[in-house]
Design an enzyme around this catalytic site. Structure first.
Site, short mmCIF file in Angstrom:
data_model
loop_
_atom_site.label_atom_id
_atom_site.label_comp_id
_atom_site.label_asym_id
_atom_site.label_seq_id
_atom_site.Cartn_x
_atom_site.Cartn_y
_atom_site.Cartn_z
N ARG A 87 -38.83 20.98 33.46
CA ARG A 87 -38.04 21.95 34.51
C ARG A 87 -37.82 23.15 33.71
NH1 ARG A 87 -36.51 25.10 38.06
NH2 ARG A 87 -36.02 24.41 40.24
N GLU A 95 -41.52 27.50 46.65
CA GLU A 95 -42.23 25.96 46.86
C GLU A 95 -43.71 26.28 47.04
OE1 GLU A 95 -40.93 23.30 45.87
OE2 GLU A 95 -38.76 23.82 45.76
N ARG A 154 -36.00 15.16 34.69
CA ARG A 154 -36.78 16.13 34.30
C ARG A 154 -36.04 16.90 33.22
NH1 ARG A 154 -38.88 19.55 39.45
NH2 ARG A 154 -36.70 19.41 39.89
#
Length: 338
Positions: A87, A95, A154
């Site tokens: 990330r 998004e 992540r």
């Protein structure tokens, strides 16, 4: 990039002592054999977007990007074959796979048009990252104020390509907002976000809540529209001889300077409706009456010919829109055909 080479074992020890290695069962951060350098990374950004990364965030691990999930998440493979999900630290792009919340983006109204605009901006950010990072060997840097792992386990990291911090570039270009946290690069990132927002770059066009992201497109079957002071014409050769995928150097876009002065186009971008983006290299100039042709396939760049290096066609034979944006992200010219 310049910098002294460090022995692999030294970097490995440093990573362990700093808590960089992930728990058992999660992919380890593995320095590349013979390439575990701690190098000074100098960001090469547009003149109005200066900035040098904080030294503590310099890359210490190497990996290859094997998949782009969206504009702020990529999957990587370390040199030992293990994989991980990264990330991009400190940023948040709109998004693509979920609903956007306009309130997270300063100045973007809570309207359906704004949501559509943010979704389009998210697709654009994903394609920008795909074009820049897919298949590339990158450096990963970390932040002393942030944990090594975030949601969904992540890895939180700064991603470097050719000495440039990609996270920062995405904010500076308006493809991402700053994700509120205490990361050490915060002050620099917030300043870049403010400049991008004030200039109306990227996702910040959504503050006007126009459904098309605030960009003009031609609707007359192929005439180019330009900003008032632009001197750029666009022509498109979309239908290559034979199967397009087998003849990518016969698919191209030509930019012609119709003005009386040289046109500096370094850092400008050429993109299609699906937001596949080609970035013109810094220092490029088109002479008065001269042209620059961008071929979809691979070849050797010259002063007048540039090669995108893609493995598949970009321009739809039955119609598409070519958009050229300057280094600030402002639309300089568009052409719709088909």
């Amino acid at each position: 990039m310049a910098g002294a080479r460090s022995l692999v074992v030294v970097v490995a020890v440093l990573l362990v002592s700093a808590g960089c290695l992930s728990p058992a069962g999660v992919g380890e951060l593995t320095p590349a054999a013979g390439d575990a350098s701690t190098e000074t990374a100098t960001a090469t950004v547009a003149d109005d977007l200066p900035g040098t990364p904080v030294p503590s965030t310099e890359p210490v691990v190497r990996a290859t990007v094997v998949e782009v999930v969206d504009g702020d998440t990529v999957k990587i493979r370390y040199d030992n074959g293990t994989r991980d999900t990264v990330r991009l630290l400190g940023i948040d792009t709109p998004e693509v796979h979920a609903e956007n919340t306009p309130g997270e983006f300063e100045g973007v109204p809570d309207t359906e048009q704004a949501r559509q605009c943010l979704r389009q901006s998210g697709v654009r950010a994903s394609n920008v990252v795909e074009d820049r990072l897919a298949g590339e060997r990158v450096g990963l840097g970390f932040d002393e104020n942030e944990g090594r792992r975030g949601y969904y386990d992540r890895l939180l990291a700064y991603v470097y390509l050719d000495g440039e911090q990609v996270n920062y570039r995405l904010v500076a270009e308006g493809h991402a907002r700053v994700y509120d946290s205490e990361f050490v690069e915060g002050e620099r990132y917030y300043a870049a976000e403010e400049r991008a927002r004030d200039a109306g770059r990227g996702l910040w066009t959504c503050t006007t809540a126009t459904a098309d992201g605030g960009e003009t497109t031609a609707s007359d079957g192929g005439q180019a529209e330009r900003t008032a002071d632009a001197t750029l014409d666009i022509s498109v050769h979309a239908d290559a001889a034979g199967p397009d995928g087998d003849n990518l150097t016969d698919e191209y876009v030509t930019l012609t300077n119709t003005g009386d002065d040289a046109l500096a186009v370094g850092g400008w971008t050429v993109s299609d409706e699906a937001d596949h983006v080609y970035r013109i290299s810094e220092g490029t100039t088109i002479a008065p009456g001269g042209s620059l042709t961008v071929y979809t396939g691979s070849g050797s760049d010259t002063e007048t010919d540039r090669y995108w290096g893609r493995n598949s066609p970009v321009w739809n034979n039955d119609g598409d829109t070519v958009t050229v944006r300057d280094a600030r992200g402002t639309t300089a010219a568009t052409r719709t055909y088909g």
